[in-house]
Design an enzyme around this catalytic site. Structure first.
Site, mmCIF file in Angstrom:
data_model
loop_
_atom_site.group_PDB
_atom_site.id
_atom_site.type_symbol
_atom_site.label_atom_id
_atom_site.label_comp_id
_atom_site.label_asym_id
_atom_site.label_seq_id
_atom_site.Cartn_x
_atom_site.Cartn_y
_atom_site.Cartn_z
ATOM 1 N N ARG A 101 0.884 -1.178 0.000
ATOM 2 C CA ARG A 101 0.000 0.000 0.000
ATOM 3 C C ARG A 101 0.913 1.217 0.000
ATOM 4 N NH1 ARG A 101 -5.348 1.225 1.619
ATOM 5 N NH2 ARG A 101 -5.613 3.174 2.778
ATOM 6 N N HIS A 128 -6.464 1.277 -7.428
ATOM 7 C CA HIS A 128 -6.865 0.520 -6.245
ATOM 8 C C HIS A 128 -7.652 -0.710 -6.711
ATOM 9 C CE1 HIS A 128 -7.524 -0.454 -2.211
ATOM 10 N NE2 HIS A 128 -8.172 0.614 -1.765
ATOM 11 N N GLN A 131 -9.970 -2.873 -4.286
ATOM 12 C CA GLN A 131 -11.240 -2.236 -3.970
ATOM 13 C C GLN A 131 -12.260 -2.460 -5.070
ATOM 14 O OE1 GLN A 131 -12.186 -0.265 -1.070
ATOM 15 N NE2 GLN A 131 -14.136 -0.733 -2.037
ATOM 16 N N ASP A 223 -16.285 9.088 -3.109
ATOM 17 C CA ASP A 223 -15.088 8.853 -2.304
ATOM 18 C C ASP A 223 -14.690 10.170 -1.653
ATOM 19 O OD1 ASP A 223 -12.870 7.657 -1.175
ATOM 20 O OD2 ASP A 223 -11.707 7.560 -3.030
ATOM 21 N N CYS A 263 -16.081 3.746 -0.852
ATOM 22 C CA CYS A 263 -15.022 2.792 -0.503
ATOM 23 C C CYS A 263 -14.529 2.951 0.929
ATOM 24 C CB CYS A 263 -13.866 2.904 -1.482
ATOM 25 S SG CYS A 263 -13.162 4.559 -1.588
ATOM 26 N N ARG A 291 -14.555 -6.774 0.870
ATOM 27 C CA ARG A 291 -13.103 -6.656 0.693
ATOM 28 C C ARG A 291 -12.391 -7.911 1.204
ATOM 29 N NH1 ARG A 291 -10.371 -1.887 0.377
ATOM 30 N NH2 ARG A 291 -8.593 -3.295 0.158
#
Length: 309
Positions: A101, A128, A131, A223, A263, A291
């Protein structure tokens, strides 16, 4: 030959749909997959704070019977000048799979290039993919299909938006992005999505009007307005993005059965209001749960422990 998970663009439509089917199977029958990663070790290299990504991946690995090691970059020799290339060469001799990450897509690409073990992009500045694989599965759960649906993304043209453009255009979903001028997704990602859409028969639009975007939408997605690393721009961004808040008034222009996604983490009262986030159209917490299930599918597939359906 090892396989990495750096961007959904590296995967075919068929592979993405197969990973979604595997996610579904793992969610429906978790016992079938318990212990399949026994003796396997996953290293998580994180440059950024995390809740969902870290917990979901570590839990996924534990459910599969494996073990996780968490390494914050500030506690590693990377913070003292060791190169990504050398780090990749070394840790690949210890562990079986790596999730990173990071701030820059280049970091995860370099890690994958020099590691002999699979690498998962657990978020970068540009993409991402973890996600969005989970998001596509969540949409399928609630809508029963993907092809022909319309997703309206309202907000910043960031990494999540980029991966939605790639993912939707790959699987045949229409996607409309509504962002303020100057905050649209990068042109290279939009161009790639347009090329994907030609093959899948979907539509890709980028515009500046959120009301137009949500009309006829099956999914409205938002987001944060201020991503990690953009804190210095917070005051300006809040003013610019205020007309892009996902609230009851905006949703009044969408169909009654529209579902709302985020998200997370959400900044309630900014990009989304409480009544929408906690309302009957929200599938945000189902989205968050998934997830973990999609994480299992990605890990198991990259480790060669399962075949795609």
């Amino acid at each position: 030959m090892k396989k990495d998970f750096l961007t959904l663009q590296d995967y075919s439509r068929e592979e993405i749909l197969a990973l979604i089917k595997l996610t579904e199977a793992m969610k429906k029958n978790p016992r079938k997959y318990q212990g399949i990663a026994s003796g396997k070790v996953m290293l998580l290299i994180f440059q950024k704070p995390s809740t969902r990504t870290r917990v979901s991946l570590e839990t996924a690995m534990a459910h599969l019977g494996g073990y996780s090691i968490f390494l914050m970059e500030s506690h590693a020799q990377l913070s003292r000048g060791e190169t990504v290339e050398d780090t990749a060469r070394v840790v690949g001799r210890y562990v079986d799979i790596i999730a990173a990450r990071v701030f820059e897509q280049k970091f995860v690409e370099t890690l994958a290039k020099y590691s002999n073990k699979p690498v998962i992009n657990a978020l970068s500045d540009k993409f991402h993919p973890c996600q969005i694989l989970s998001d596509l599965f969540t949409i399928l759960e609630h809508k029963g299909k993907l092809e022909g649906l319309k997703l309206a993304y309202v907000g910043d043209g960031n990494n999540v938006c980029n991966s939605l453009l790639i993912g939707c255009s790959k699987v045949g979903m229409d996607i409309t992005v509504a962002s303020p001028k100057g905050y649209e997704p990068p042109s290279d990602v939009v161009q790639t999505a347009l090329e994907n859409a030609k093959k899948s028969g979907s539509k890709v639009e980028v515009l500046n009007d959120p009301i137009t975007a949500v009309r006829d939408a099956d999914v409205v997605y938002t987001d944060t307005w201020v991503s990690m690393g953009q804190e210095a721009e917070a005051n300006i961004r809040v003013k610019v993005f205020k007309p892009y808040q996902v609230n009851a008034e905006l949703l009044s222009h969408a169909p009654d059965d529209v579902v709302v996604m985020h998200c997370l983490p959400a900044h309630r009262g900014y990009e989304i209001t409480d009544d929408v986030m906690d309302g009957p159209n929200s599938i945000i917490f189902d989205q968050a749960e998934n997830r973990m299930h999609s994480g299992k599918a990605i890990i198991a597939y990259l480790l060669g422990l399962v075949r795609l359906p």
